[in-house]
Enzyme design. Sequence first.
Site, mmCIF file in Angstrom:
data_model
loop_
_atom_site.group_PDB
_atom_site.id
_atom_site.type_symbol
_atom_site.label_atom_id
_atom_site.label_comp_id
_atom_site.label_asym_id
_atom_site.label_seq_id
_atom_site.Cartn_x
_atom_site.Cartn_y
_atom_site.Cartn_z
ATOM 1 N N PHE A 1 0.513 -1.062 0.249
ATOM 2 C CA PHE A 1 0.169 -0.415 -0.111
ATOM 3 C C PHE A 1 1.127 1.368 0.267
ATOM 4 C CE2 PHE A 1 -4.785 0.257 1.224
ATOM 5 C CZ PHE A 1 -4.596 -0.083 0.504
ATOM 6 N N GLN B 1 -8.456 13.698 4.536
ATOM 7 C CA GLN B 1 -7.613 13.147 3.547
ATOM 8 C C GLN B 1 -8.727 13.121 2.190
ATOM 9 O OE1 GLN B 1 -6.258 8.699 3.215
ATOM 10 N NE2 GLN B 1 -4.806 9.872 3.498
ATOM 11 N N HIS C 1 -8.350 10.880 -1.047
ATOM 12 C CA HIS C 1 -8.276 10.029 -1.642
ATOM 13 C C HIS C 1 -7.737 10.565 -2.998
ATOM 14 C CE1 HIS C 1 -7.815 5.817 -2.520
ATOM 15 N NE2 HIS C 1 -7.704 5.833 -2.149
ATOM 16 N N LEU D 1 -14.841 5.506 -4.148
ATOM 17 C CA LEU D 1 -13.782 4.683 -4.133
ATOM 18 C C LEU D 1 -13.319 4.350 -5.254
ATOM 19 C CD1 LEU D 1 -11.382 5.764 -2.550
ATOM 20 C CD2 LEU D 1 -11.621 3.396 -0.994
ATOM 21 N N GLU E 1 -7.394 2.129 -2.994
ATOM 22 C CA GLU E 1 -6.422 1.730 -3.069
ATOM 23 C C GLU E 1 -5.379 0.607 -4.155
ATOM 24 O OE1 GLU E 1 -1.962 3.057 -0.397
ATOM 25 O OE2 GLU E 1 -3.370 4.770 -0.776
ATOM 26 N N ARG F 1 -0.254 9.583 -0.316
ATOM 27 C CA ARG F 1 -2.034 9.873 -1.077
ATOM 28 C C ARG F 1 -1.753 11.241 -1.157
ATOM 29 N NH1 ARG F 1 -6.484 5.896 2.489
ATOM 30 N NH2 ARG F 1 -5.599 3.977 1.075
ATOM 31 N N HIS G 1 -11.509 11.740 1.877
ATOM 32 C CA HIS G 1 -12.109 10.375 1.477
ATOM 33 C C HIS G 1 -12.101 9.505 3.077
ATOM 34 C CE1 HIS G 1 -11.457 6.073 1.807
ATOM 35 N NE2 HIS G 1 -9.822 6.494 2.421
ATOM 36 N N ARG H 1 -3.271 10.194 6.408
ATOM 37 C CA ARG H 1 -3.505 8.810 7.045
ATOM 38 C C ARG H 1 -2.311 7.927 5.810
ATOM 39 N NH1 ARG H 1 -6.225 4.474 6.036
ATOM 40 N NH2 ARG H 1 -8.363 6.319 4.470
#
Length: 617
Positions: free
Chosen positions: A146, A260, A262, A279, A282, A313, A377, A411
């Site tokens: 990730f 955040q 995304h 979304l 990821e 991100r 997000h 995050r």
Amino acid sequence: MESSHWTAAGASPESTDRERVGRDDYETVERRVLVVGAGAAGARTAIELVEQGVDPEDLLVVGKRGHGDAHTTWARGGINGALGTHDPEDDWTVHAADTLNEGHHVNDPGKVETVTKRMPALLRELDEWGMAFSRTEDGEIDQRYFGAQSFRRTAFAGDHTGESLLDTLVERAQDLAIPYREDLFVSDLVTDGDRVLGAAAVDIDSGEFVAVDAEVVVLAAGGYTSLYSRHSSRDDENTGDGPALAYRAGADLLDMEFVQFHPTGMVGARYGDEWDGRLVTEAVRGEGGRLYNAEGERFMERYSPDQMELDARDVVARAIAKEIAEGRGTDSGGVYLDISHRDRDFIEERLPRMYERFADLSVDMAEQPVEVAPTAHYGMGGVVVDDVGETAVDDLYAIGETMAGVHGANRLGGNSLAETIAFGEVTGQAVAERLAAGDDSRGGGDTGAAEDRAADLHARVGAHFADLAALSDSDGTHDPEALLDEVRESLWTHAGILREGEGLAAALDELDDIRERAADLAVGDRTDRSFEFALDLGFALTVAEAILRGALERAESRGAHVRTDYPETDPDWRRSVVIGRDSVGAMRVDTAPVGTPSEAVQEALDAGYELDYHQLE
């Protein structure tokens, strides 16, 4: 009509002279612990309470929708824990270091360590409870890359990890006979000024008022990113309930400016408004997906040649936004995310939900790219809590996306689900210990104290219900849903990926105007969606102001917070922004220092671990 001022400021016996709703006109439920929120954080807390010996009949978990229908299910890509399935050199200290680096070192190091230390054992516990993790050929829990993670530590269940996690927790809770109540909208917390007494709620199916008399309340009600016009949540979740309820009860908020965005949300102009901002996990990039602009350039080579699509991100989101702003975006206002170089069988196995979703929209991910653009997000900010999740209001706890501290300025992907599980366990243990110690806020064996407490609770909920009764069927001028959309548009415009001082100040002025109009609402009865929108609007006005004031105060750029008028990261700003109430009830803005990591985590930071993206090539 009478003013619907509750939507703007909240009601209390001191703020209204309206006749209170009598006790015979609402239901009263008594429980030792009320858990507000139906997602992973709330479920895991309730499970821990029972496993620590609390009688299930002493608990009540409530949610605004059906059992098992929570935002957790939309967290698809994975859940972090340093199992070392593929990379045995990984451990909890490196996980903590990655989290602090991604958070730009304004995280609470103690809370970071709480999560990262506990997660390997908690992942194995979920496995024992039957969670459908994807497996290696050897049968171990599989782990994938990730963004911004030094090693493969994101455990997953295809691309439906959150759904599988919540299914597992709900089944476990049902096995333990934990009571749950659906369609209950908690509209206010009741306190005596020092400690929580319970909560006021509305059954949005029947319209009935419900008072919950509880010794302890745990807020696990999600975050606040649905207050942006483009967001990855459903419109009726993540509307700021948790932070707003806690703030109104007397708790402080922390770092609300850190939102955040995304990098990869679906682009509505291509796929339809109902999918706008939703979304694209990821995991698509974690399995090798590549980003291209409309000119066919793999543009992350310009912005992050080492980590490419798996950089942090905030880095990837700003890169996409810049490509679009400079005219290299698609006609639909996005860029392309392409994983078609992978085999079809691989995509169908590793990304089944994404493959199915786009197939339903006539897009074959194995043959063609999908269009994406940044979307709001996750709120890194939230309620100020101590090491076990308790707020400054005695017996009131906040966990999951409602709390602050773990994520700092940005995050780390895969840490949201991890936080819910880790702090669900921690808070459940702490509350169980409190209950076992006999700290009964109802007065224990003292009949007089118990009667005084009950009288205080009912006086306060009676006043609150009177305001809600006046709000329903009110024949005002303004549509609450339309005003809520104005809040969303203002935040997206002025407190989105890029911010500057004048725009933030303008947004505060816009908020004042919306607040004035919110005192004159047209609302249906208590089962009508307009009533729910009016409650959401009240939460939105509180939380949006906290976001804007925090963003205006933080005169630097750090992580997800980028001020174009203060483009550099200022070492003197390595501190948190705290939002509280001043002596007249207005928002007060302060700052607070950030702690230092433990020696073990500092060693991991000094070692300089970093993702090597090109292993995926």
